[in-house]
Design a protein around this motif. Structure first.
Motif, PDB file in Angstrom:
ATOM      1  N   PRO A  70       0.932  -1.020   0.062  1.00  0.00           N
ATOM      2  CA  PRO A  70      -0.083  -0.165   0.001  1.00  0.00           C
ATOM      3  C   PRO A  70       0.899   1.162   0.151  1.00  0.00           C
ATOM      4  CG  PRO A  70      -0.717  -1.755   1.673  1.00  0.00           C
ATOM      5  CD  PRO A  70       0.683  -1.986   1.171  1.00  0.00           C
ATOM      6  N   PRO A  71       0.729   2.338  -0.890  1.00  0.00           N
ATOM      7  CA  PRO A  71      -0.309   2.380  -1.632  1.00  0.00           C
ATOM      8  C   PRO A  71      -0.256   2.146  -3.240  1.00  0.00           C
ATOM      9  CG  PRO A  71       0.825   4.330  -1.658  1.00  0.00           C
ATOM     10  CD  PRO A  71       1.676   3.265  -0.629  1.00  0.00           C
ATOM     11  N   GLY A  72       0.855   1.403  -3.552  1.00  0.00           N
ATOM     12  CA  GLY A  72       0.862   1.147  -4.954  1.00  0.00           C
ATOM     13  C   GLY A  72       2.036   0.101  -5.252  1.00  0.00           C
ATOM     14  N   ILE A  73       2.336   0.189  -6.517  1.00  0.00           N
ATOM     15  CA  ILE A  73       3.274  -1.102  -6.967  1.00  0.00           C
ATOM     16  C   ILE A  73       4.526  -0.149  -7.646  1.00  0.00           C
ATOM     17  CG2 ILE A  73       3.613  -2.596  -8.888  1.00  0.00           C
ATOM     18  CD1 ILE A  73       0.565  -3.159  -8.485  1.00  0.00           C
ATOM     19  N   THR A  74       5.912  -0.854  -7.241  1.00  0.00           N
ATOM     20  CA  THR A  74       6.974  -0.244  -7.863  1.00  0.00           C
ATOM     21  C   THR A  74       7.432  -1.686  -8.727  1.00  0.00           C
ATOM     22  OG1 THR A  74       7.580   0.980  -5.918  1.00  0.00           O
ATOM     23  CG2 THR A  74       9.317   0.226  -7.307  1.00  0.00           C
ATOM     24  N   LYS A  75       7.687  -1.073  -9.950  1.00  0.00           N
ATOM     25  CA  LYS A  75       8.445  -2.022 -11.021  1.00  0.00           C
ATOM     26  C   LYS A  75       9.673  -1.762 -11.222  1.00  0.00           C
ATOM     27  CE  LYS A  75       6.087  -4.738 -14.227  1.00  0.00           C
ATOM     28  NZ  LYS A  75       6.051  -6.051 -14.389  1.00  0.00           N
ATOM     29  N   GLY A  76      10.352  -2.757 -11.283  1.00  0.00           N
ATOM     30  CA  GLY A  76      11.639  -2.756 -11.666  1.00  0.00           C
ATOM     31  C   GLY A  76      12.565  -2.706 -10.499  1.00  0.00           C
ATOM     32  N   TRP A  77      13.890  -3.443 -10.811  1.00  0.00           N
ATOM     33  CA  TRP A  77      14.808  -3.418  -9.427  1.00  0.00           C
ATOM     34  C   TRP A  77      15.404  -2.072  -9.225  1.00  0.00           C
ATOM     35  CZ3 TRP A  77      20.242  -2.599  -8.783  1.00  0.00           C
ATOM     36  CH2 TRP A  77      20.642  -3.351  -7.806  1.00  0.00           C
ATOM     37  N   GLN A  78      15.734  -1.315 -10.199  1.00  0.00           N
ATOM     38  CA  GLN A  78      16.409  -0.015  -9.756  1.00  0.00           C
ATOM     39  C   GLN A  78      15.504   0.862  -9.180  1.00  0.00           C
ATOM     40  OE1 GLN A  78      19.755   0.591 -10.102  1.00  0.00           O
ATOM     41  NE2 GLN A  78      19.359   2.573  -9.019  1.00  0.00           N
ATOM     42  N   PRO A  79      14.075   0.898  -9.330  1.00  0.00           N
ATOM     43  CA  PRO A  79      13.120   1.749  -8.679  1.00  0.00           C
ATOM     44  C   PRO A  79      13.124   1.258  -7.235  1.00  0.00           C
ATOM     45  CG  PRO A  79      12.460   1.463 -11.013  1.00  0.00           C
ATOM     46  CD  PRO A  79      13.530   0.497 -10.796  1.00  0.00           C
ATOM     47  N   LEU A  80      12.973   0.002  -7.248  1.00  0.00           N
ATOM     48  CA  LEU A  80      12.785  -0.805  -5.951  1.00  0.00           C
ATOM     49  C   LEU A  80      14.166  -0.078  -5.006  1.00  0.00           C
ATOM     50  CD1 LEU A  80      11.314  -2.319  -3.891  1.00  0.00           C
ATOM     51  CD2 LEU A  80      12.379  -4.370  -4.763  1.00  0.00           C
ATOM     52  N   LYS A  81      15.461  -0.321  -5.536  1.00  0.00           N
ATOM     53  CA  LYS A  81      16.537   0.074  -4.617  1.00  0.00           C
ATOM     54  C   LYS A  81      16.532   1.511  -4.464  1.00  0.00           C
ATOM     55  CE  LYS A  81      21.765   0.096  -4.807  1.00  0.00           C
ATOM     56  NZ  LYS A  81      23.054  -0.444  -5.521  1.00  0.00           N
ATOM     57  N   GLU A  82      16.114   2.251  -5.112  1.00  0.00           N
ATOM     58  CA  GLU A  82      15.911   3.766  -5.100  1.00  0.00           C
ATOM     59  C   GLU A  82      15.031   4.053  -3.683  1.00  0.00           C
ATOM     60  OE1 GLU A  82      15.209   5.486  -8.610  1.00  0.00           O
ATOM     61  OE2 GLU A  82      16.977   5.003  -9.408  1.00  0.00           O
ATOM     62  N   ILE A 142      14.113 -12.949  -5.476  1.00  0.00           N
ATOM     63  CA  ILE A 142      12.822 -12.762  -5.479  1.00  0.00           C
ATOM     64  C   ILE A 142      12.226 -11.928  -6.731  1.00  0.00           C
ATOM     65  CG2 ILE A 142      10.910 -11.287  -4.235  1.00  0.00           C
ATOM     66  CD1 ILE A 142      13.007 -11.348  -1.896  1.00  0.00           C
ATOM     67  N   VAL A 143      10.953 -12.454  -7.445  1.00  0.00           N
ATOM     68  CA  VAL A 143      10.764 -11.549  -8.666  1.00  0.00           C
ATOM     69  C   VAL A 143       9.143 -11.068  -8.404  1.00  0.00           C
ATOM     70  CG1 VAL A 143      11.794 -13.415 -10.149  1.00  0.00           C
ATOM     71  CG2 VAL A 143       9.382 -13.944  -9.577  1.00  0.00           C
ATOM     72  N   HIS A 144       8.588 -11.462  -7.392  1.00  0.00           N
ATOM     73  CA  HIS A 144       7.530 -10.564  -7.003  1.00  0.00           C
ATOM     74  C   HIS A 144       7.176 -10.526  -5.710  1.00  0.00           C
ATOM     75  CE1 HIS A 144       5.843 -10.643 -11.097  1.00  0.00           C
ATOM     76  NE2 HIS A 144       6.099 -11.781 -11.157  1.00  0.00           N
ATOM     77  N   ASP A 145       7.065  -9.354  -4.888  1.00  0.00           N
ATOM     78  CA  ASP A 145       6.938  -9.289  -3.699  1.00  0.00           C
ATOM     79  C   ASP A 145       5.736  -8.477  -3.223  1.00  0.00           C
ATOM     80  OD1 ASP A 145       7.188  -7.857  -0.834  1.00  0.00           O
ATOM     81  OD2 ASP A 145       9.268  -7.822  -0.861  1.00  0.00           O
ATOM     82  N   HIS A 146       4.885  -8.918  -2.405  1.00  0.00           N
ATOM     83  CA  HIS A 146       3.806  -8.284  -1.839  1.00  0.00           C
ATOM     84  C   HIS A 146       3.673  -8.431  -0.376  1.00  0.00           C
ATOM     85  CE1 HIS A 146      -0.328  -7.858  -0.607  1.00  0.00           C
ATOM     86  NE2 HIS A 146      -0.596  -7.061  -1.349  1.00  0.00           N
ATOM     87  N   SER A 147       3.866  -7.098   0.174  1.00  0.00           N
ATOM     88  CA  SER A 147       3.824  -6.984   1.663  1.00  0.00           C
ATOM     89  C   SER A 147       2.822  -5.998   2.343  1.00  0.00           C
ATOM     90  CB  SER A 147       5.327  -6.308   1.799  1.00  0.00           C
ATOM     91  OG  SER A 147       6.417  -7.349   1.542  1.00  0.00           O
ATOM     92  N   SER A 148       2.420  -6.276   3.294  1.00  0.00           N
ATOM     93  CA  SER A 148       1.354  -5.378   3.866  1.00  0.00           C
ATOM     94  C   SER A 148       1.834  -5.251   5.408  1.00  0.00           C
ATOM     95  CB  SER A 148       0.081  -5.942   3.770  1.00  0.00           C
ATOM     96  OG  SER A 148      -0.256  -6.126   2.468  1.00  0.00           O
ATOM     97  N   GLY A 149       1.598  -3.925   5.826  1.00  0.00           N
ATOM     98  CA  GLY A 149       2.029  -3.505   7.249  1.00  0.00           C
ATOM     99  C   GLY A 149       0.904  -3.971   8.047  1.00  0.00           C
ATOM    100  N   LEU A 150       1.188  -4.272   9.494  1.00  0.00           N
ATOM    101  CA  LEU A 150       0.071  -4.690  10.250  1.00  0.00           C
ATOM    102  C   LEU A 150      -0.311  -3.390  11.217  1.00  0.00           C
ATOM    103  CD1 LEU A 150       0.919  -8.330  11.029  1.00  0.00           C
ATOM    104  CD2 LEU A 150      -0.841  -7.586   9.487  1.00  0.00           C
ATOM    105  N   PRO A 151      -1.270  -3.460  11.843  1.00  0.00           N
ATOM    106  CA  PRO A 151      -1.725  -2.218  12.810  1.00  0.00           C
ATOM    107  C   PRO A 151      -0.526  -2.074  13.831  1.00  0.00           C
ATOM    108  CG  PRO A 151      -3.648  -3.773  12.532  1.00  0.00           C
ATOM    109  CD  PRO A 151      -2.290  -4.622  11.802  1.00  0.00           C
ATOM    110  N   ALA A 152      -0.219  -0.971  14.366  1.00  0.00           N
ATOM    111  CA  ALA A 152       1.037  -0.751  15.297  1.00  0.00           C
ATOM    112  C   ALA A 152       0.693  -1.399  16.494  1.00  0.00           C
ATOM    113  CB  ALA A 152       0.843   0.831  15.608  1.00  0.00           C
ATOM    114  N   ASP A 153      -0.430  -1.926  16.992  1.00  0.00           N
ATOM    115  CA  ASP A 153      -0.578  -2.533  18.348  1.00  0.00           C
ATOM    116  C   ASP A 153      -0.416  -4.329  18.054  1.00  0.00           C
ATOM    117  OD1 ASP A 153      -2.986  -3.247  17.057  1.00  0.00           O
ATOM    118  OD2 ASP A 153      -4.160  -2.766  18.434  1.00  0.00           O
TER     119      ASP A 153
END
Length: 161
Positions: A70-82, A142-153
């Motif tokens: 959340p909130p979107g998708i990053t495509k590509g190794w270099q943009p992910l590194k940045e 890793i070729v695809h990564d989907h990660s979601s944060g959990l509530p702070a508590d």
């Protein structure tokens, strides 16, 4: 009847029984799971050491790499590194609850809980990640990564627990 007896003898002699095949598959799956666990822990160690280049070795260096949070998708190794360059400093990363599903000899799905602890003030964040991993040129990445944060508590789970 004679053909069945000959077939049974041949299968047994060449180790091709269903039980042996299942055992070999289990050994292969355990090896793959161990390799992926190593990749996960090596990437966490690199993050904790503020070594972005070593951390990025876990990801396929390709414009086709996909990272969804959340909130979107990053495509590509270099943009992910940045993207990661802005947040890697001064925190510790570790994974728990790692579950690996081997799909083929070179494809697996990894599910885990990530934990990130800021070194300065011990601020804690956690979440879930689902990773599609491929073995490319002899290395799991890793070729695809989907990660979601959990509530702070969400309760903190240390690796020593």
């Amino acid at each position: 009847m004679a053909r069945l007896l000959i077939l049974t003898v041949l299968l047994t002699a060449f180790g091709c029984t269903g039980r042996d095949h299942h055992h070999a598959r289990s050994i292969g799956e355990m090896r793959i799971q161990a390799e992926l666990n190593h990749m996960m822990h090596a990437s966490a160690d690199a993050w904790t050491a503020d070594d972005l280049d070593a951390f990025m070795l876990a990801f396929h260096n390709s414009p086709d790499l996909t990272f969804a949070i959340p909130p979107g998708i990053t495509k590509g190794w270099q943009p992910l590194k940045e993207r990661y360059a802005k947040s890697i400093n001064n925190s510790s990363l570790y994974f728990t609850d790692i579950e690996t599903t081997v799909i083929t000899e070179d494809t697996a799905l990894v599910f885990a809980r990530f934990h990130n602890v800021a070194k300065a003030d011990a601020a804690y964040s956690t979440g879930l990640t689902t990773l599609l991993c491929k073995k490319i040129d002899g290395n799991w990445v890793i070729v695809h990564d989907h990660s979601s944060g959990l509530p702070a508590d969400t309760p903190r789970k240390d690796p020593d627990q």
